[in-house]
Design a protein around this motif. Structure first.
Motif, short mmCIF file in Angstrom:
data_model
loop_
_atom_site.label_atom_id
_atom_site.label_comp_id
_atom_site.label_asym_id
_atom_site.label_seq_id
_atom_site.Cartn_x
_atom_site.Cartn_y
_atom_site.Cartn_z
N GLY A 43 -1.49 7.54 4.25
CA GLY A 43 -2.94 7.48 4.20
C GLY A 43 -3.45 6.24 3.51
N VAL A 44 -2.81 5.90 2.35
CA VAL A 44 -3.22 4.70 1.63
C VAL A 44 -2.96 3.46 2.47
CG1 VAL A 44 -2.70 3.25 -0.38
CG2 VAL A 44 -2.96 5.72 -0.65
N SER A 45 -1.76 3.40 3.08
CA SER A 45 -1.41 2.25 3.92
C SER A 45 -2.38 2.12 5.09
CB SER A 45 0.02 2.44 4.43
OG SER A 45 0.35 1.41 5.34
N SER A 46 -2.65 3.24 5.75
CA SER A 46 -3.58 3.20 6.89
C SER A 46 -4.97 2.76 6.45
CB SER A 46 -3.63 4.59 7.55
OG SER A 46 -4.57 4.62 8.59
N ALA A 174 -0.33 -8.95 -0.35
CA ALA A 174 -1.09 -8.26 -1.40
C ALA A 174 -1.31 -6.79 -1.05
CB ALA A 174 -2.43 -8.96 -1.62
N VAL A 175 -1.61 -6.55 0.25
CA VAL A 175 -1.83 -5.16 0.67
C VAL A 175 -0.53 -4.36 0.55
CG1 VAL A 175 -2.47 -3.68 2.60
CG2 VAL A 175 -3.70 -5.81 2.20
N SER A 176 0.59 -4.98 0.97
CA SER A 176 1.87 -4.29 0.87
C SER A 176 2.22 -3.97 -0.58
CB SER A 176 2.98 -5.15 1.49
OG SER A 176 2.73 -5.36 2.87
N ALA A 180 2.83 -0.36 -2.03
CA ALA A 180 4.05 -0.06 -2.78
C ALA A 180 3.72 0.51 -4.15
CB ALA A 180 4.91 -1.32 -2.91
N LEU A 181 2.67 -0.04 -4.79
CA LEU A 181 2.25 0.47 -6.09
C LEU A 181 1.76 1.91 -5.98
CD1 LEU A 181 1.74 -0.05 -9.08
CD2 LEU A 181 -0.52 -0.96 -8.47
N LEU A 185 3.38 5.16 -7.78
CA LEU A 185 2.62 6.08 -8.63
C LEU A 185 2.73 7.52 -8.15
CD1 LEU A 185 -0.62 3.97 -9.31
CD2 LEU A 185 1.20 4.52 -10.93
N ILE A 186 2.55 7.72 -6.83
CA ILE A 186 2.62 9.09 -6.32
C ILE A 186 4.04 9.64 -6.43
CG2 ILE A 186 3.05 8.43 -3.92
CD1 ILE A 186 0.91 11.38 -5.17
N SER A 187 5.05 8.75 -6.31
CA SER A 187 6.44 9.19 -6.46
C SER A 187 6.71 9.61 -7.90
CB SER A 187 7.40 8.08 -6.06
OG SER A 187 7.25 7.77 -4.68
N MET A 188 6.16 8.87 -8.87
CA MET A 188 6.33 9.24 -10.27
C MET A 188 5.66 10.58 -10.57
SD MET A 188 5.82 5.54 -12.16
CE MET A 188 5.94 6.28 -13.78
N VAL A 189 4.48 10.77 -9.99
CA VAL A 189 3.80 12.06 -10.18
C VAL A 189 4.61 13.19 -9.56
CG1 VAL A 189 1.74 13.40 -9.57
CG2 VAL A 189 1.50 11.02 -10.31
N ALA A 190 5.18 12.93 -8.35
CA ALA A 190 6.00 13.94 -7.68
C ALA A 190 7.25 14.26 -8.49
CB ALA A 190 6.38 13.46 -6.28
N LEU A 191 7.89 13.18 -9.04
CA LEU A 191 9.08 13.41 -9.87
C LEU A 191 8.74 14.20 -11.13
CD1 LEU A 191 10.87 9.94 -9.58
CD2 LEU A 191 11.62 12.12 -8.61
N LEU A 192 7.58 13.92 -11.72
CA LEU A 192 7.15 14.66 -12.89
C LEU A 192 6.94 16.14 -12.54
CD1 LEU A 192 6.25 14.73 -15.85
CD2 LEU A 192 3.94 14.10 -15.09
#
Length: 481
Positions: A43-46, A174-176, A180-181, A185-192
């Motif tokens: 969604g963010v990428s799109s 810059a968009v990539s 990636a950022l 962030l969402i991966s860190m939240v998911a891991l938490l």
């Protein structure tokens, strides 16, 4: 050695339960979080890419429309001059490259100080703009640099013919990086979240699965023969209820095993006593050199009495066996309950008189109507109750009996005037094998058989202590089914 194996088995069971619990709980959460990360990142990428594409399309449309309207009508020479001027004065050249491409697909002018001039990008957007006269976006990698780019090509028209393409190109680095950022962030939240789920499940396992393993180990000890073992109950929830149920089961199994052992011991003793008397008196009569008639009559009477005792015990055991395997049935017919009860009274009155026990009988003035029942089974109950009253209450030298109609029931009462039943034993006296503190002869299953028979007649069989001393047995049978 056995204890070590048992502990190893419990540890393996606990480990297996933990693995299954974690797998069944964590796997769905992990899949869900992975889907959330993928969907969020997509969604963010799109969003970023579509926003950039729309911005470039608006910008190139405005520039190309103005160029077509004001400059293309002035001729080919003016076109190149204005293109040179446009790339020189392009305000966003720091982040966007403005290209003018000729009809053969080569870059004529570029805002990058001519670094890309003469190059043929060869992308689909240029081809579509030249051949189909429509604006076309492109997202992919630059063939020369390998960098990921976003480009939008807009046709330039002179005299109704596409003579070139105005193209805006920008780097997606810059968009990539932003995508990636966002993914990080969402991966860190998911891991938490995943860590919290695992930790909470491990805590839950320690509070649930380990107690279950303890209970399972205790149940195994009970099944191995440690009847009566109790588990310490430290829980107040469903686990506490489970522990209470297992403790209760263990206690009852222990009690049943104790009663069974006592029953076997009692039956062995009860069988041995009459057999010893029968054998002894049989040998005495056979070897009596004088053939004394009085001695022979006495011996035969004892043999007959002991044989009756054996018959009664064998019949009780057979009835109990039928109760256990479901073969205990009734042969129903219309029964004169009063007549059957009076027959039992008549049978036992003389026997009790010889033992110094008075058997009293009282009946009402109302003639009782026949009821549906099994006369042989009911006679068995009456005889058992009368015999029981003599065994346990004979010390009172008196037994009172009565039969009457009370509402829709015919009620029989048998009372002795002995010591009665200890209050602590009253709830158990009808249980199979139970004899309590009584030293009287018997197998401990007679009253259980009586209750089964009366229950099959839809009646009730009650034992209580009478006012003034002694035990009172009350039998209630419905007049109609």
């Amino acid at each position: 050695m056995e204890g070590g194996r048992s502990q190893t088995w419990a540890a393996l069971q606990l480990r297996g339960l933990r693995k299954r619990w974690l797998f069944n709980t964590v796997t769905p959460v992990l899949v869900l979080l992975a889907l959330i990360v993928i969907l969020f990142t997509s969604g963010v990428s799109s969003y970023y890419y579509s926003t950039m594409e729309q911005g470039l399309e608006k910008q190139v449309s405005a520039l190309a429309d103005a160029f077509n309207e004001y400059f293309m009508s002035e001729g080919q020479a003016a076109y190149y001059q204005k293109a040179e001027q446009a790339v020189d004065t392009f305000e966003d050249k720091g982040r966007i490259e403005l290209q003018f491409i000729n009809s053969s697909g080569r870059i004529e002018k570029s805002s990058t100080s001519g670094l890309t001039a003469g190059i043929s990008p060869g992308t689909d957007d240029i081809t579509v703009a030249l051949t189909q006269n429509k604006m076309q976006p492109f997202q992919g990698r630059d063939r020369e640099t390998g960098e990921k780019i976003l480009a939008v090509s807009h046709p330039l028209v002179f005299g109704g013919k596409v003579v070139g393409v105005m193209r805006l190109v920008t780097s997606l680095r810059a968009v990539s990086r932003q995508v990636a950022l966002a993914f990080l962030l969402i991966s860190m939240v998911a891991l938490l979240c995943m860590a919290l789920v695992v930790i909470s499940n491990l805590l839950f396992i320690n509070n649930v699965v380990e107690p279950v393993a303890v209970v399972s180990e205790a149940a195994k000890r009970i099944s191995a023969g440690s009847y009566g073992v109790q588990i310490e109950n430290k829980y107040t929830d469903e686990l506490g209820e489970l522990v209470d149920n297992i403790n209760d089961m263990s206690l009852k199994i222990g009690q049943n095993e104790k009663m069974k052992s006592e029953f076997i011991s009692s039956v062995s003793h009860e069988l041995r006593t009459p057999l010893t008397a029968i054998n002894g008196w049989g040998e005495t009569i056979l070897e009596d050199p004088n053939d004394d008639p009085a001695q022979m009559r006495r011996g035969i009477r004892i043999i007959l009495n002991e044989a009756r005792r054996l018959t009664t015990m064998v019949e009780e055991l057979l009835e109990f066996s039928k109760m256990q395997d479901g073969r205990f049935t009734l042969r129903l017919e219309q029964v004169d309950l009063q007549a059957e009860f009076e027959d039992a009274i008549f049978t036992y009155r003389e026997l009790f008189r010889q033992e110094g026990i008075s058997l009293e009988y009282e009946c009402g003035d109302t003639i009782l109507e026949p009821i549906s029942g099994d006369p042989e089974r009911l006679k068995q109950v009456f005889c058992n109750v009368l015999d029981n009253a003599a065994k346990h209450g004979g010390a009172g030298k008196r037994i009172s009996t009565s039969i009457c109609q009370e509402g829709d029931e015919q009620v029989i009462r048998v009372r002795d005037y002995g010591p009665g039943v200890p209050e602590a034993e009253l709830p158990f006296v009808k249980q199979k094998f139970y004899k309590g503190t009584s030293k009287a002869r018997g197998s401990g299953i007679g009253l259980a058989v009586c209750e089964e028979i009366i229950g099959l007649h839809n009646g009730s069989f009650e034992i209580a202590n009478a006012d003034g001393g002694g035990a009172l047995v009350t039998i209630r049978l419905p007049t109609r089914e």
